[in-house]
Motif scaffolding. Structure first.
Motif, PDB file in Angstrom:
ATOM      1  N   VAL A  66      -1.338  10.404 -22.239  1.00  0.00           N
ATOM      2  CA  VAL A  66      -1.887  11.752 -22.135  1.00  0.00           C
ATOM      3  C   VAL A  66      -3.132  11.760 -21.248  1.00  0.00           C
ATOM      4  CG1 VAL A  66      -1.034  12.366 -24.397  1.00  0.00           C
ATOM      5  CG2 VAL A  66      -3.379  11.602 -24.155  1.00  0.00           C
ATOM      6  N   THR A  70      -4.568  18.647 -24.968  1.00  0.00           N
ATOM      7  CA  THR A  70      -3.408  19.482 -25.233  1.00  0.00           C
ATOM      8  C   THR A  70      -2.105  18.720 -25.061  1.00  0.00           C
ATOM      9  OG1 THR A  70      -4.679  21.332 -24.424  1.00  0.00           O
ATOM     10  CG2 THR A  70      -2.326  21.659 -24.620  1.00  0.00           C
ATOM     11  N   GLN A  71      -2.142  17.743 -24.137  1.00  0.00           N
ATOM     12  CA  GLN A  71      -0.908  17.010 -23.864  1.00  0.00           C
ATOM     13  C   GLN A  71      -0.443  16.186 -25.052  1.00  0.00           C
ATOM     14  OE1 GLN A  71      -1.325  14.759 -20.280  1.00  0.00           O
ATOM     15  NE2 GLN A  71      -0.583  16.439 -19.040  1.00  0.00           N
ATOM     16  N   ARG A  72      -1.353  15.884 -25.975  1.00  0.00           N
ATOM     17  CA  ARG A  72      -0.942  15.071 -27.124  1.00  0.00           C
ATOM     18  C   ARG A  72       0.189  15.763 -27.867  1.00  0.00           C
ATOM     19  NH1 ARG A  72      -7.123  14.517 -28.243  1.00  0.00           N
ATOM     20  NH2 ARG A  72      -7.575  12.687 -27.012  1.00  0.00           N
ATOM     21  N   GLN A  74       1.914  18.318 -26.925  1.00  0.00           N
ATOM     22  CA  GLN A  74       3.024  18.606 -26.017  1.00  0.00           C
ATOM     23  C   GLN A  74       3.945  17.389 -25.903  1.00  0.00           C
ATOM     24  OE1 GLN A  74       1.467  19.789 -22.237  1.00  0.00           O
ATOM     25  NE2 GLN A  74       3.472  20.113 -21.327  1.00  0.00           N
ATOM     26  N   ALA A  75       3.337  16.215 -25.726  1.00  0.00           N
ATOM     27  CA  ALA A  75       4.114  14.996 -25.529  1.00  0.00           C
ATOM     28  C   ALA A  75       4.850  14.621 -26.807  1.00  0.00           C
ATOM     29  CB  ALA A  75       3.198  13.861 -25.095  1.00  0.00           C
ATOM     30  N   ARG A  77       5.762  16.541 -29.296  1.00  0.00           N
ATOM     31  CA  ARG A  77       6.845  17.478 -29.564  1.00  0.00           C
ATOM     32  C   ARG A  77       8.018  17.240 -28.611  1.00  0.00           C
ATOM     33  NH1 ARG A  77       4.354  22.210 -29.530  1.00  0.00           N
ATOM     34  NH2 ARG A  77       4.114  22.231 -31.773  1.00  0.00           N
ATOM     35  N   ARG A  78       7.686  16.971 -27.373  1.00  0.00           N
ATOM     36  CA  ARG A  78       8.733  16.731 -26.384  1.00  0.00           C
ATOM     37  C   ARG A  78       9.579  15.519 -26.785  1.00  0.00           C
ATOM     38  NH1 ARG A  78       9.794  16.793 -20.545  1.00  0.00           N
ATOM     39  NH2 ARG A  78      11.796  15.763 -20.592  1.00  0.00           N
ATOM     40  N   MET A  79       8.922  14.452 -27.245  1.00  0.00           N
ATOM     41  CA  MET A  79       9.648  13.267 -27.677  1.00  0.00           C
ATOM     42  C   MET A  79      10.559  13.596 -28.857  1.00  0.00           C
ATOM     43  SD  MET A  79       8.673  10.835 -25.706  1.00  0.00           S
ATOM     44  CE  MET A  79       7.329  10.101 -24.767  1.00  0.00           C
TER      45      MET A  79
ATOM     46  N   PHE B  62       3.376  26.511 -20.669  1.00  0.00           N
ATOM     47  CA  PHE B  62       2.370  25.464 -20.472  1.00  0.00           C
ATOM     48  C   PHE B  62       1.700  25.583 -19.100  1.00  0.00           C
ATOM     49  CE2 PHE B  62       4.465  23.137 -24.003  1.00  0.00           C
ATOM     50  CZ  PHE B  62       3.320  22.863 -24.736  1.00  0.00           C
ATOM     51  N   TYR B  65      -0.756  28.219 -19.344  1.00  0.00           N
ATOM     52  CA  TYR B  65      -1.882  27.801 -20.194  1.00  0.00           C
ATOM     53  C   TYR B  65      -2.899  27.027 -19.341  1.00  0.00           C
ATOM     54  CZ  TYR B  65      -4.176  23.913 -22.501  1.00  0.00           C
ATOM     55  OH  TYR B  65      -5.080  22.950 -22.836  1.00  0.00           O
ATOM     56  N   TYR B  66      -2.405  26.097 -18.522  1.00  0.00           N
ATOM     57  CA  TYR B  66      -3.329  25.378 -17.631  1.00  0.00           C
ATOM     58  C   TYR B  66      -3.951  26.340 -16.623  1.00  0.00           C
ATOM     59  CZ  TYR B  66      -1.529  20.903 -19.364  1.00  0.00           C
ATOM     60  OH  TYR B  66      -1.200  19.841 -20.152  1.00  0.00           O
ATOM     61  N   HIS B 278      -6.382  24.519 -30.104  1.00  0.00           N
ATOM     62  CA  HIS B 278      -6.657  23.447 -31.070  1.00  0.00           C
ATOM     63  C   HIS B 278      -7.073  23.971 -32.442  1.00  0.00           C
ATOM     64  CE1 HIS B 278      -6.090  20.574 -27.923  1.00  0.00           C
ATOM     65  NE2 HIS B 278      -6.992  21.169 -27.167  1.00  0.00           N
ATOM     66  N   PHE B 326       7.251  12.119 -17.694  1.00  0.00           N
ATOM     67  CA  PHE B 326       8.192  11.982 -18.810  1.00  0.00           C
ATOM     68  C   PHE B 326       9.524  11.456 -18.313  1.00  0.00           C
ATOM     69  CE2 PHE B 326       6.102  15.123 -21.775  1.00  0.00           C
ATOM     70  CZ  PHE B 326       6.096  14.278 -22.854  1.00  0.00           C
ATOM     71  N   ARG B 333       1.005   8.545 -14.935  1.00  0.00           N
ATOM     72  CA  ARG B 333       0.045   9.645 -14.856  1.00  0.00           C
ATOM     73  C   ARG B 333      -0.942   9.418 -13.718  1.00  0.00           C
ATOM     74  NH1 ARG B 333      -4.372   8.747 -19.633  1.00  0.00           N
ATOM     75  NH2 ARG B 333      -4.903   6.638 -19.089  1.00  0.00           N
TER      76      ARG B 333
END
Lengths: 328, 376
Positions: A66, A70-72, A74-75, A77-79, B62, B65-66, B278, B326, B333
């Motif tokens: 990540v 926010t990506q935590r 997202q990642a 859930r995606r998995m 998403f 959102y960014y 959050h 992904f 990254r």
């Protein structure tokens, strides 16, 4: 350090069996945190565990690093959405994300390192870093000729204060008069990866008379170890066994077996042996310890080894109680 | 100082569309070469990048959102630019703005949701503005350069919030430095929930009503800069301080005003992150959005409409980029950061590399009359 397997430790936890798919379409996933899987320390230990699982079982895993909080979620859930059987989150910062997603996917198994998420499909793995730090604190005080030892932490958070507290307790256990210097590298995540600042802090502590420094600072530690080499002093590694980095000046390493925890989480999920609940891994469970190998053999005298091993047994038996950082 | 739209003899679509698109294409071509060099198919990667950003409703969510964050920080940088100031403290101002939002979320449990949210929005602006006020004041009254002071204030913000989360606001009985979760009345509704209410089905994402707030903010900034006296004064100070003084406009007053607005806009990132996503105060939520805002403002030519499109581009790069890593694990990254960096490099730092050539080429192709005019 004997390599103790954690698989027998399920007894520590509240055992709740969770369903698991058969091995043929088994798909494990891991989400690294912001440090990245090549941080030479915490995340990398997790990566090593995942790699070992892949080597031994031949099952590939999915991974993600990540870059923003926010990506935590997202990642993870995606998995889960893509059909992962188990998703392992590395680091306490992923706890809220794991909690949210685990509720949405009750049939998927999750594991979280360094935090507790109380759900029937989540295994929470926490380490008693203070116990391992106690042992290396003893080593530091035993090896120190000046009676002064140092600690360089990464970011100033409770987790790292726990390392520092255990270390100081260990050093004082050996020598009540020992002086312990403490510095945190910073207050931003950059503190995990700032070898220059690490070297600077180490040099300053050496300058004040310390001759052994323990770094619990991720990639920043590399600078601390280098400063020890340059100054002819000693350093102590963290999380992974870092003795090999500078044989001769690496006194020892505090081992936090994130690798074993990750490997076992994958293995258990694959073999339908996954259990949820809390695994609290200390010295007794082999989750933390100190590293003794061919790279630091010459620095650890038999007397030191005997003393530290005795303390290790005393922690296991409960004779020594390490307090650690209790929070504000 | 940043040159604002130098006089040219070419139509605006050349400078405002053709030049940025060319820069973007060059960045993507080089990114493609790098991807090919590590043995992956650049066209497949590009397809994944775009589909990852716009291929499904939750992915669009998403991306937007960014985009929301980038609109806020881009506007923040732009308004300071208009006053001739380079505010690189967006990161810290966003952090402190989020602190304000977090304190409201924690303090106003049990109040009606619209009121809590309105107070939170006001707090984000007030805290962000307060954090920018000090560098603004020092610049205006003491001549301390705002670039230096705002960078320093980024670190101060990080140190302060780490301290507060570790020592004061931490949820009791927990190791992780984060506050407790706010009560649901302080949550800004997610867009997928709002849209479900009016019968539209959208995949679950982090997109929340902050996006609408960002669009409103962009519109208001446009009105403010070009259709109010204050905006005129700020632009005058930015263009020529001596002339501003001669015209009876106080540079120091406008410098402080511009920094206040700039900080307030950056602080609004806190709305999106803290009560939008959050629902608790956490560490490090600005995650570089403040710095990317500089590139967004540069690319958007400091105009709200341009900033919207630049923010959308970066939203796409962020979201599509994560989907890319992904699906193709060899594109890590870090490589995604390289791609983003190339875009920033070509559209921000090296913006003027192609620009004169494109303008010259346009003049050569379209006609010599403009050349004569330009030579005068």
């Amino acid at each position: 350090m004997k390599r103790l397997m954690l698989s027998g430790l399920a007894a520590v936890s509240l055992a709740v069996a969770v369903s698991s798919a058969n091995a043929a379409d088994f798909s494990p996933a891991i989400v690294f945190d912001m440090g990245g899987k090549f941080d030479k320390s915490f995340n990398q230990a997790a990566f090593d565990g995942a790699e070992r699982f892949k080597m031994e079982s031949g099952v590939a895993y999915r991974e993600f690093e990540v870059t923003s909080p926010t990506q935590r979620e997202q990642a993870i859930r995606r998995m889960a959405k893509d059909g992962a059987n188990i998703v392992v989150g590395i680091g306490f910062a992923q706890a809220p994300a794991i909690e949210k997603v685990a509720k949405e996917f009750p049939d998927t198994s999750f594991a979280i390192i360094d935090a507790v998420v109380d759900l029937p499909n989540v295994r929470s793995i926490v380490f008693k870093e203070h116990e391992g730090s106690f042992l290396v604190g003893m080593a530091a005080a035993l090896a120190s000729k000046t009676g002064k030892v140092g600690f360089v932490g990464g970011m100033d958070i409770p987790l790292i204060r726990n390392f520092a507290a255990g270390y100081a307790e260990g050093a004082k256990y050996v020598n009540p008069d020992v002086e312990v210097f403490q510095n945190m590298t910073g207050t931003t995540p950059a503190a995990w990866n700032d070898p220059g600042k690490g070297a600077e802090l180490a040099r300053s502590q050496f300058g004040r008379g310390a001759d052994v420094i323990y770094a619990a600072a991720g990639g920043t530690g590399v600078g601390v170890y280098q400063a020890a080499v340059d100054g002819g002093k000693l350093a102590i590694g963290v999380d992974s066994n870092q003795n090999y980095l500078h044989p001769g000046t690496m006194l020892t390493s505090m081992l936090k077996r994130v690798d074993v925890a990750v490997e076992n989480a994958f293995k258990d999920a694959k073999g339908s042996m996954f259990t949820a609940g809390i695994q609290s891994l200390g010295v007794a469970e082999g989750g933390v310890g100190w590293a003794l190998d061919e790279h630091n053999r010459s620095l650890i005298t038999p007397a030191m080894e005997a003393r530290i091993e005795q303390a290790r047994k005393d922690i296991v038996s409960g004779k020594i109680k390490v307090n650690g950082y209790k929070g504000s | 100082m940043i040159a604002l739209a130098p006089p040219t003899q070419v139509p605006r679509w050349v400078t405002h569309v053709l030049v940025p698109v060319t820069n973007l294409l060059v960045a993507f071509v080089i990114a493609g070469i790098i991807i090919a060099a590590i043995g992956e198919d650049p066209f497949k990667a590009m397809k994944l990048l775009v589909l990852g950003a716009f291929g499904a409703s939750d992915l669009i969510g998403f991306t937007l959102y960014y985009t929301t964050n980038f609109i806020f920080t881009g506007l923040a940088v732009a308004i300071a630019f208009h006053c001739g100031l380079f505010n690189i403290g967006g990161e810290g101002q966003a952090y402190v703005g989020g602190l304000g939002v977090g304190l409201v979320g924690l303090a106003f449990s049990g109040w009606p949701a619209p009121i809590v949210i309105l107070i939170a929005i006001a707090a984000s602006m007030a805290f962000g503005a307060a954090w920018a006020f000090i560098p603004g004041y020092l610049q205006a009254k003491r001549g301390s350069h705002v670039v230096i002071t705002t960078i320093m204030f980024n670190f101060l913000a990080a140190a302060m919030i780490t301290y507060l989360l570790v020592e004061v606001l931490i949820q009791p009985g927990q190791q992780a430095p984060q506050s407790r979760e706010f009560d649901a009345n302080a949550w800004l509704p997610f867009m997928h929930d709002v849209l479900r209410g009016i019968g539209i089905n959208m995949g679950q994402s982090s997109l929340n009503l902050s996006f609408v707030i960002a669009l409103i903010a962009a519109f208001l900034v446009w009105v403010f800069i070009w259709h109010t006296r204050w905006g005129y004064e700020i632009r005058t100070v930015g263009a020529n301080q001596a002339a501003a003084v001669y015209a009876g406009i106080s540079p120091s007053r406008n410098i402080i005003l511009a920094m206040l607005i700039s900080g307030g806009l950056a602080g609004m990132v806190g709305i999106n992150e803290i009560i939008g996503v959050h629902h608790r105060l956490i560490l490090d939520f600005p995650a570089g959005f403040g710095f990317v805002g500089i590139a967004v403002a540069l690319m958007g030519r400091n105009h709200p409409l341009g900033i919207f499109f630049a923010a959308l581009l970066f939203g796409m790069l962020y979201q599509g980029g994560s989907e890319l890593s992904f699906d193709i694990p060899t594109i890590t990254r870090d490589l995604v950061v390289v791609i983003q960096g190339l875009v920033i490099l070509f559209s921000g730092a090296m913006e003027h590399v192609f620009r004169p050539h494109i303008i010259a080429a346009y003049i050569r192709i379209v006609g010599g009359r403009a050349v004569g005019a330009a030579a005068e």
